[in-house]
Design a protein around this motif. Structure first.
Motif, PDB file in Angstrom:
ATOM      1  N   ILE A  22      31.645  59.563  14.378  1.00  0.00           N
ATOM      2  CA  ILE A  22      30.899  59.104  14.983  1.00  0.00           C
ATOM      3  C   ILE A  22      31.023  57.630  15.915  1.00  0.00           C
ATOM      4  O   ILE A  22      31.343  56.936  14.330  1.00  0.00           O
ATOM      5  N   PRO A  23      31.058  57.306  17.172  1.00  0.00           N
ATOM      6  CA  PRO A  23      31.080  55.600  17.346  1.00  0.00           C
ATOM      7  C   PRO A  23      29.636  54.570  17.026  1.00  0.00           C
ATOM      8  O   PRO A  23      28.546  55.283  16.717  1.00  0.00           O
ATOM      9  N   VAL A  24      30.055  54.052  16.109  1.00  0.00           N
ATOM     10  CA  VAL A  24      29.199  52.680  15.839  1.00  0.00           C
ATOM     11  C   VAL A  24      29.481  51.819  15.994  1.00  0.00           C
ATOM     12  O   VAL A  24      30.651  51.423  17.309  1.00  0.00           O
ATOM     13  N   GLY A  25      28.232  50.746  16.236  1.00  0.00           N
ATOM     14  CA  GLY A  25      28.303  49.420  16.567  1.00  0.00           C
ATOM     15  C   GLY A  25      26.592  49.464  17.217  1.00  0.00           C
ATOM     16  O   GLY A  25      26.142  50.003  17.717  1.00  0.00           O
ATOM     17  N   GLU A  26      26.958  47.451  17.162  1.00  0.00           N
ATOM     18  CA  GLU A  26      25.508  46.653  18.020  1.00  0.00           C
ATOM     19  C   GLU A  26      24.988  47.510  19.158  1.00  0.00           C
ATOM     20  O   GLU A  26      23.959  47.357  19.278  1.00  0.00           O
ATOM     21  N   ALA A  27      26.200  48.259  20.357  1.00  0.00           N
ATOM     22  CA  ALA A  27      25.697  48.515  21.521  1.00  0.00           C
ATOM     23  C   ALA A  27      24.820  49.695  21.482  1.00  0.00           C
ATOM     24  O   ALA A  27      24.314  49.495  22.374  1.00  0.00           O
ATOM     25  N   LEU A  28      25.018  50.483  20.628  1.00  0.00           N
ATOM     26  CA  LEU A  28      23.691  51.442  20.273  1.00  0.00           C
ATOM     27  C   LEU A  28      22.207  51.279  20.012  1.00  0.00           C
ATOM     28  O   LEU A  28      21.874  51.542  20.289  1.00  0.00           O
ATOM     29  N   ILE A  29      21.970  50.274  20.110  1.00  0.00           N
ATOM     30  CA  ILE A  29      20.544  49.235  19.629  1.00  0.00           C
ATOM     31  C   ILE A  29      19.778  49.668  20.917  1.00  0.00           C
ATOM     32  O   ILE A  29      20.531  49.060  21.955  1.00  0.00           O
ATOM     33  N   GLY A  30      18.820  50.200  20.513  1.00  0.00           N
ATOM     34  CA  GLY A  30      18.155  50.590  22.072  1.00  0.00           C
ATOM     35  C   GLY A  30      18.576  51.321  22.419  1.00  0.00           C
ATOM     36  O   GLY A  30      17.655  51.443  23.771  1.00  0.00           O
ATOM     37  N   ARG A  31      19.295  52.498  22.626  1.00  0.00           N
ATOM     38  CA  ARG A  31      20.205  53.112  22.720  1.00  0.00           C
ATOM     39  C   ARG A  31      19.112  54.119  22.095  1.00  0.00           C
ATOM     40  O   ARG A  31      18.681  54.985  21.392  1.00  0.00           O
TER      41      ARG A  31
END
Length: 516
Positions: free
Chosen positions: A102-111
């Motif tokens: 699964i893709p992970v990262g800071e961009a997931l916060i709030g999604r």
């Protein structure tokens, strides 16, 4: 031509052929293709992929994927991650040579995303920085550190008597509609400005329930540090099965970067049922209550990933709040007993208390925290030492008072004190309290300042006391968060403020008439 020159030319020709062969790059990539033999609810049987590995990701037409789960001699049982109605017998299946990630990262916060990392919130594409397998081994024992930092829930009854530490696994269980999710959401809301990333994983919940939770998180400003992973009730059983593992991998990305993370699994009862459905369709032998024998293993390997990492690995932590549903308060069922044994404690919610209006409806007698006491703020330990004992004594004595038993003065005082404790531990939904606010109320309760206030004025007096928390000196508030117990001077300062506020609510009344 001399014989030596002929020999050298032949050698050179062989060297050129060898170099050419080694540098040759084929213009095509080999594909190992199989075919769909049968399709059922969430399960596909495939033939022709003899070299496929256990839990390898397989690709189907129409951008569908599946996990190779049963490796039999002539066929493979595949858990489909999508709608089975899109497949037909005879469709091609292709190996990918990798496991599900699964893709992970800071961009997931709030999604809001599904268990495959696809956005569900209509906010556009998510830019990911990394991919992690959803099934990862738990950190080794030597890579873990003690649980020493509290995770404040903002709930008086939890932080005072059943505390939770960062890196702990605390089970929330109870019958339907007793406020299990509300406790988890309150805990998420209380992490505002506490540098804790929160992950809420909804497993087989109704769309309306998930939408309500997301709306609450947006309204309270919690989505700035929260992400939501959703496998709705109408999703395939395969997506429900992988949802908590995918959410945990996302949480581990932040933990391994040295951050503190809170993850909520809502709920693992539905997860267990989805896995039971898949196992029975895969023709695995059923055991107790038709659950497969490895049901304990799939939950233990999930929850063992919650921990506090050592300083050498960054010192991050992952705190897990799994939720499960009981039937008729039966905590001795198969799944509840499994999860109680895996976790570091449990919060048991009683429908009887819920019906009485005691919210949160946590049964203190059946709730326990096996780790959090070591991580609890010392100021709580110095105040609430006798609170649990006094409340337990009250619950035993209350039954005698209901039958009109003649009670001596000491027993009446204990009942009156216990009634105030129960009222004081009540808390409105989605209104977590700060540490100074909790300390003001708890110290007033343990000191008996509420005992002379009528029950019908408890809420009013508590609200007035909460307003006075803003007047506490900054130095005193700082000491409440320190690693030292409450000293006598600070105790007296808080009691003086509380006594002054509550003095206007005291009324002369006959204690005997106040017993209910």
């Amino acid at each position: 031509m001399p014989p030596t020159e002929s020999k050298e030319s032949i050698t050179d020709a062989f060297d050129k052929l060898k170099k050419g062969r080694e540098s040759f790059v084929p213009s095509f990539s080999p594909r190992e293709v199989g075919y769909v033999m049968s399709v059922s609810a969430g399960i596909v049987r495939v033939s022709g992929l003899q070299a496929a590995g256990y839990k390898e990701l397989l690709k189907f037409p129409k951008d569908l994927f599946g996990i190779a789960y049963n490796l039999d001699e002539t066929e493979i049982g595949v858990i489909l991650l999508g709608e089975d109605s899109l497949l037909n017998v005879g469709d091609e299946v292709e190996r990918t040579g990798r496991v599900l990630d699964i893709p992970v990262g800071e961009a997931l916060i709030g999604r809001v995303v599904d268990p495959l990392g696809k956005p569900l919130d209509d906010k556009g594409h998510i830019g990911f920085s990394k991919r992690l397998p959803i099934q990862r081994p738990a950190p080794a024992i030597m890579d873990r550190a003690e649980v020493t930092v509290p995770l404040q829930t903002g709930l008086k009854i939890v932080d005072a008597m059943i505390p939770i530490g960062r890196g702990q696994r605390e089970l929330i269980l109870g019958d339907r509609q007793t406020g299990k999710t509300a406790i988890a959401i309150d805990t998420i809301l209380n992490q505002h400005d506490k540098n804790v990333i929160c992950v809420y994983c909804a497993i087989s919940q109704r769309s309306s329930s998930v939408a309500k939770v997301i709306a609450q998180l947006h309204e309270k400003g919690a989505m700035h540090y929260t992400l939501v992973v959703v496998a709705e009730g109408n999703s395939s059983p395969g997506l429900k099965y992988i949802a908590p593992y995918a959410a945990t991998s996302i949480a581990e990305y932040f933990m391994e970067r040295g951050q503190d993370v809170l993850i909520v699994y809502d709920d693992l009862t539905h997860h267990a049922r989805a896995y039971r459905e898949l196992s029975l369709l895969l023709r695995r032998p059923p055991g107790r209550e038709a659950f497969p024998g490895d049901i304990f293993y799939i939950h233990s390997k999930l929850l063992e990933r919650a921990t506090h990492l050592s300083e050498e690995l960054g010192g991050g932590s992952l705190t897990a709040l799994p939720i499960i549903e009981t039937e008729a308060q039966n905590i001795s069922d198969y799944i509840p007993t499994n999860l109680i044994s895996i976790n570091d404690g449990q919060l048991f919610l009683s429908p009887k208390l819920f019906e009485m209006g005691v919210l949160p409806a946590i049964d203190i007698g059946k709730s326990v925290s096996r780790v959090g006491g070591k991580a609890q703020l010392p100021v709580f330990r110095s105040i609430t030492g006798t609170l649990k004992l006094a409340y337990s004594q009250f619950e035993e004595l209350e039954s005698f008072a209901r039958f009109g038993t003649r009670l001596d003065d000491d027993t009446r005082k204990k009942i009156i004190h216990g009634q105030r404790i129960r009222e004081g531990l009540k808390q409105a939904e989605f209104h977590p309290m700060s540490v100074p606010e909790q300390i003001l109320i708890l110290l007033a309760l343990t000191s008996g300042l509420f005992d002379s206030i009528p029950l019908q004025r408890m809420l009013e007096s508590e609200q007035a006391l909460l307003m006075s928390a803003k007047e506490l000196p900054r130095a005193l508030v700082g000491r409440l968060y320190s690693d030292k117990k409450l000293n006598e001077a600070d105790r007296q300062s808080i009691l003086e403020i509380a006594a002054e506020v509550l003095s206007s609510f005291k009324e002369e009344f006959e204690p005997k008439k106040d017993i209910r």
